[in-house]
Motif scaffolding. Structure first.
Motif, short mmCIF file in Angstrom:
data_model
loop_
_atom_site.label_atom_id
_atom_site.label_comp_id
_atom_site.label_asym_id
_atom_site.label_seq_id
_atom_site.Cartn_x
_atom_site.Cartn_y
_atom_site.Cartn_z
N CYS A 52 -41.51 -84.51 -44.24
CA CYS A 52 -40.37 -83.94 -44.97
C CYS A 52 -40.22 -84.60 -46.34
O CYS A 52 -40.18 -83.91 -47.35
CB CYS A 52 -39.09 -84.11 -44.15
N CYS A 54 -37.62 -86.59 -47.11
CA CYS A 54 -36.21 -86.85 -47.46
C CYS A 54 -35.93 -88.35 -47.56
O CYS A 54 -35.05 -88.77 -48.30
CB CYS A 54 -35.27 -86.18 -46.46
N CYS A 86 -32.27 -85.69 -44.32
CA CYS A 86 -31.79 -84.32 -44.44
C CYS A 86 -31.26 -83.90 -43.07
O CYS A 86 -31.56 -84.55 -42.06
CB CYS A 86 -32.92 -83.40 -44.89
N CYS A 89 -34.05 -83.52 -40.24
CA CYS A 89 -34.65 -84.76 -39.75
C CYS A 89 -33.62 -85.57 -38.95
O CYS A 89 -33.96 -86.14 -37.91
CB CYS A 89 -35.18 -85.61 -40.92
ZN LIG Z 1 -35.94 -84.55 -43.83
#
Ligand SMILES: [Zn+2]
Length: 135
Positions: A52, A54, A86, A89
């Motif tokens: 991801c 993030c 995020c 997640c």
């Molecule tokens: Zn994430």
């Protein structure tokens, strides 16, 4: 003060685990499930970084400050983490932590250990030892 509610919540959780755990009741299955689920928690955190993005890990050697009071230490040592999870997640990681807790509770059930007593006892130990119990 709110401990009776926590008490009920924890015992309730342990009861639900006991009712749901039908297939993997063997202590051997539970022990391996604890290992697997714990690995999945780590995997979900790593995936937040690598898939991801993030959060980022900024790992480097940390110098332990010698002449500083324990009170200020937590502000000086870094988590080596950048960014914020995020929602996706966070949800995944929370789910994996929940699964890991499930098998910890199952282990407690099998051995006749109260998860609530364990948490309470650990909290008391930390409170007694104070900064000597830093991990
Ligand atoms: Zn994430």
């Amino acid at each position: 003060m709110g401990s009776s509610i926590n008490d009920i919540l924890m015992e309730d959780f342990q009861n639900v685990v006991s009712e749901l755990l039908m297939r993997n009741r063997s202590i051997l299955d539970i022990l391996t499930k604890i290992q697997t689920s714990s690995g999945r928690v780590n995997r979900s955190v790593v995936k937040a970084v690598t898939h991801c993005g993030c959060i980022e890990i900024d790992g480097k050697k940390q110098v332990f400050p010698g002449e500083v009071s324990m009170k200020h230490l937590s502000g000086l040592m870094s988590t080596q983490l950048k960014g914020e999870l995020c929602p996706e997640c966070r949800q995944t990681i929370e789910k994996e932590i929940g699964a890991a807790l499930f098998y910890i509770a199952a282990l407690c059930n099998t051995l006749g250990i109260s998860l609530y007593d364990v948490v309470l006892s650990e909290k008391e130990t930390l409170g007694t030892l104070g900064s000597y119990s830093l991990r």
